[in-house]
Design an enzyme around this catalytic site. Structure first.
Site, PDB file in Angstrom:
ATOM      1  N   GLY A  17       0.831  -1.195   0.000  1.00 37.06           N
ATOM      2  CA  GLY A  17       0.000   0.000   0.000  1.00 37.06           C
ATOM      3  C   GLY A  17       0.863   1.240   0.000  1.00 37.06           C
ATOM      4  O   GLY A  17       2.087   1.160   0.142  1.00 37.06           O
ATOM      5  N   MET A  19       2.130   5.030   1.492  1.00 38.71           N
ATOM      6  CA  MET A  19       2.506   5.486   2.831  1.00 38.71           C
ATOM      7  C   MET A  19       1.249   5.888   3.602  1.00 38.71           C
ATOM      8  O   MET A  19       0.247   6.277   3.000  1.00 38.71           O
ATOM      9  CB  MET A  19       3.459   6.674   2.732  1.00 38.71           C
ATOM     10  CG  MET A  19       4.791   6.312   2.106  1.00 38.71           C
ATOM     11  SD  MET A  19       5.919   7.706   2.054  1.00 38.71           S
ATOM     12  CE  MET A  19       6.370   7.816   3.777  1.00 38.71           C
ATOM     13  N   GLY A  22      -1.511   2.197   6.929  1.00 40.55           N
ATOM     14  CA  GLY A  22      -1.755   1.308   8.058  1.00 40.55           C
ATOM     15  C   GLY A  22      -1.088  -0.050   7.937  1.00 40.55           C
ATOM     16  O   GLY A  22      -1.485  -1.005   8.607  1.00 40.55           O
ATOM     17  N   LYS A  23      -0.043  -0.150   7.127  1.00 37.94           N
ATOM     18  CA  LYS A  23       0.654  -1.437   6.942  1.00 37.94           C
ATOM     19  C   LYS A  23       1.347  -1.880   8.233  1.00 37.94           C
ATOM     20  O   LYS A  23       1.231  -3.043   8.626  1.00 37.94           O
ATOM     21  CB  LYS A  23       1.670  -1.331   5.796  1.00 37.94           C
ATOM     22  CG  LYS A  23       1.037  -1.017   4.450  1.00 37.94           C
ATOM     23  CD  LYS A  23       2.056  -0.858   3.342  1.00 37.94           C
ATOM     24  CE  LYS A  23       3.045   0.252   3.561  1.00 37.94           C
ATOM     25  NZ  LYS A  23       2.498   1.604   3.626  1.00 37.94           N
ATOM     26  N   GLU A  92       8.692  -2.427   6.115  1.00 38.71           N
ATOM     27  CA  GLU A  92       9.425  -1.690   5.075  1.00 38.71           C
ATOM     28  C   GLU A  92      10.236  -2.664   4.225  1.00 38.71           C
ATOM     29  O   GLU A  92      11.433  -2.468   3.973  1.00 38.71           O
ATOM     30  CB  GLU A  92      10.326  -0.612   5.694  1.00 38.71           C
ATOM     31  CG  GLU A  92       9.624   0.341   6.649  1.00 38.71           C
ATOM     32  CD  GLU A  92       8.722   1.373   5.991  1.00 38.71           C
ATOM     33  OE1 GLU A  92       8.538   1.318   4.751  1.00 38.71           O
ATOM     34  OE2 GLU A  92       8.179   2.223   6.711  1.00 38.71           O
ATOM     35  N   PHE A 121       8.323   6.942  -5.016  1.00 41.68           N
ATOM     36  CA  PHE A 121       7.806   8.277  -5.314  1.00 41.68           C
ATOM     37  C   PHE A 121       7.789   8.547  -6.815  1.00 41.68           C
ATOM     38  O   PHE A 121       7.127   9.467  -7.276  1.00 41.68           O
ATOM     39  CB  PHE A 121       8.631   9.354  -4.582  1.00 41.68           C
ATOM     40  CG  PHE A 121       9.978   9.602  -5.192  1.00 41.68           C
ATOM     41  CD1 PHE A 121      10.188  10.684  -6.030  1.00 41.68           C
ATOM     42  CD2 PHE A 121      11.046   8.742  -4.938  1.00 41.68           C
ATOM     43  CE1 PHE A 121      11.432  10.919  -6.598  1.00 41.68           C
ATOM     44  CE2 PHE A 121      12.285   8.964  -5.495  1.00 41.68           C
ATOM     45  CZ  PHE A 121      12.484  10.049  -6.330  1.00 41.68           C
ATOM     46  N   ALA A 169      14.044   7.967   3.834  1.00 46.79           N
ATOM     47  CA  ALA A 169      13.061   7.717   4.892  1.00 46.79           C
ATOM     48  C   ALA A 169      12.503   9.026   5.413  1.00 46.79           C
ATOM     49  O   ALA A 169      13.221  10.009   5.563  1.00 46.79           O
ATOM     50  CB  ALA A 169      13.703   6.925   6.026  1.00 46.79           C
ATOM     51  N   GLY A 170      11.209   9.012   5.656  1.00 44.99           N
ATOM     52  CA  GLY A 170      10.558  10.189   6.198  1.00 44.99           C
ATOM     53  C   GLY A 170       9.072   9.973   6.343  1.00 44.99           C
ATOM     54  O   GLY A 170       8.537   8.941   5.947  1.00 44.99           O
ATOM     55  N   CYS A 182      -5.278  13.825  -8.516  1.00 44.91           N
ATOM     56  CA  CYS A 182      -4.379  14.810  -7.891  1.00 44.91           C
ATOM     57  C   CYS A 182      -2.944  14.640  -8.378  1.00 44.91           C
ATOM     58  O   CYS A 182      -2.212  15.624  -8.500  1.00 44.91           O
ATOM     59  CB  CYS A 182      -4.460  14.717  -6.375  1.00 44.91           C
ATOM     60  SG  CYS A 182      -6.038  15.313  -5.723  1.00 44.91           S
TER      61      CYS A 182
END
Length: 196
Positions: A17, A19, A22-23, A92, A121, A169-170, A182
């Site tokens: 899924g 970010m 809820g993984k 992750e 991304f 990571a962030g 969008c």
């Protein structure tokens, strides 16, 4: 359907899924269920995830296991022996280049549960996820609502800055998840053309 019926020794389950979907929360739920069944569980977290030193979701839920062993590693091959472990949980999963190592653990009759991003991304699948996918006996997709319009399902991860590093990571300070509309109408300007 009760998830515990799907988690059988010798199988690999994959949760994908965007970010903030809820993984990790799902993984924590699985760990608690396995612990109630008196299974020994190891939770593997990548050292590339520098956001937090604890097992914590973006929404603040924290893992407080009874017996679960927590390991931070760069590679799964560095984890060591898991002879006394019943279940291996990897958060992750896209961070681990050697994710295929999970096949070996499955062959040792361990329950394997993986969670990772559906895409980068740049809207491209991570190679480790692509390599392990054919060996998964169960795949679950967890979605979320678009963070821009709050109307449609979000399946895209978009970085807010111009950094092109694949692994960065962030949390919400760096990323937003959005729907197709969008992505096209707002965020596509910061991305290079998407090639399928």
């Amino acid at each position: 359907m009760n998830i515990i019926r799907k988690l059988k020794p010798g199988t690999i389950s994959l949760v994908l899924g965007p970010m903030f979907a809820g993984k990790t929360t799902f993984l924590i739920h699985c760990i608690y269920m396995l612990e109630r069944l008196e299974k020994k569980v190891v939770f593997i977290k990548s050292t590339k995830n520098t956001r937090d030193k604890t097992i914590k979701t973006h929404s603040g839920i924290q893992l407080r296991p009874k017996q679960c062993k927590i390991i931070e590693s760069t590679q799964l091959s560095d984890v060591g022996s898991l002879t006394d472990i019943h279940a291996v949980v990897v958060d992750e999963a896209h961070f681990f280049d050697d994710l295929i190592k999970c096949r070996t653990w499955a062959e040792e009759e361990k329950i394997i549960i993986l969670a990772g991003l559906n895409a980068s991304f740049e809207q491209k699948m991570f190679p480790p996820i692509v390599r392990i996918f054919p060996y998964c006996s169960w795949v679950k997709y967890i979605g979320r609502t678009c963070m821009k319009c709050n109307q449609h399902n979000a399946c895209f991860n978009v970085r807010k800055n111009a950094d092109k590093t694949l692994i960065l990571a962030g949390g919400s300070e760096l990323y937003v998840t959005c729907c197709n509309n969008c992505l096209k109408n707002t965020f596509i300007k910061q991305l290079q053309p998407i090639k399928y």
